[in-house]
Design an enzyme around this catalytic site. Structure first.
Site: not given
Ligand code: THU
Length: 160
Positions: A62, A64, A73, A75, A112, A115
């Site tokens: 991920n 940000e 994210c 994925e 999520c 994704c």
């Molecule tokens: N996140 C992911 O990388 N994958 C997911 O399926 C859920 C959330 C990340 C996004 C963000 O950087 C952190 O987790 C908190 O939501």
């Protein structure tokens, strides 16, 4: 009025050593990918590793951003990267793991909704199931046989 019931079956592996060996090493790649996360806001590091039918492994983590919705994210970083690097390869398996800089993540962390939608389209496009394994930082690993199984009634290009 009719009713439609949809059900999903997951496999649950109690520990990493129970995984098939190819999946175990894919999960090791996902664990290593967690360390490449840029997650200064959520402090939640996610790693994903994708095994292709050409035996290449593509990872993602991920990423940000101070403008929060601009981040992505793990994925989707991984699957878009796989699509860009190897557009003709099929995706066999995806492994996902997550850890927090604040607490131990002991439950399997499922992808999520956004994704799931993105990964499911690659599955439809290649017309072959993608198996998905996801875990926290320790504890059980869950397996879904396909993306469609975790995104029932998905929105598809045929709906356009
Ligand atoms: N996140 C992911 O990388 N994958 C997911 O399926 C859920 C959330 C990340 C996004 C963000 O950087 C952190 O987790 C908190 O939501």
């Amino acid at each position: 009025m009719k009713e439609l019931t949809l059900s999903t079956t997951f496999k649950i592996y109690e520990q990493l050593s129970e995984l098939p060996s190819a999946v175990f090493s894919l999960m090791e790649s996902a664990v290593a990918a967690r360390d490449t996360a840029y997650a200064p806001y959520s402090k939640f590091n996610v790693g994903a590793a994708i095994l292709l039918d050409n035996n290449k492994v593509v990872i993602g983590s991920n990423q940000e951003n101070a403008a929060y919705p601009s981040g992505l994210c793990a994925e989707r970083v991984a699957i878009f990267q796989a699509g860009a690097l190897y557009p003709n390869a099929k995706i066999k398996t995806i492994a996902i793991t997550a850890t927090s800089q604040n607490h131990k993540v002991s439950l399997p962390i499922p992808p999520c909704g956004a994704c799931r939608q993105s990964m499911a389209e690659y599955e439809s496009r290649q017309n072959e199931k993608i198996e998905l394994y996801f875990m926290g930082e320790e504890g059980a690993i869950m397996k879904s046989e396909s993306l469609a199984d975790i995104l029932p009634l998905m929105f598809e290009k045929s709906h356009l």
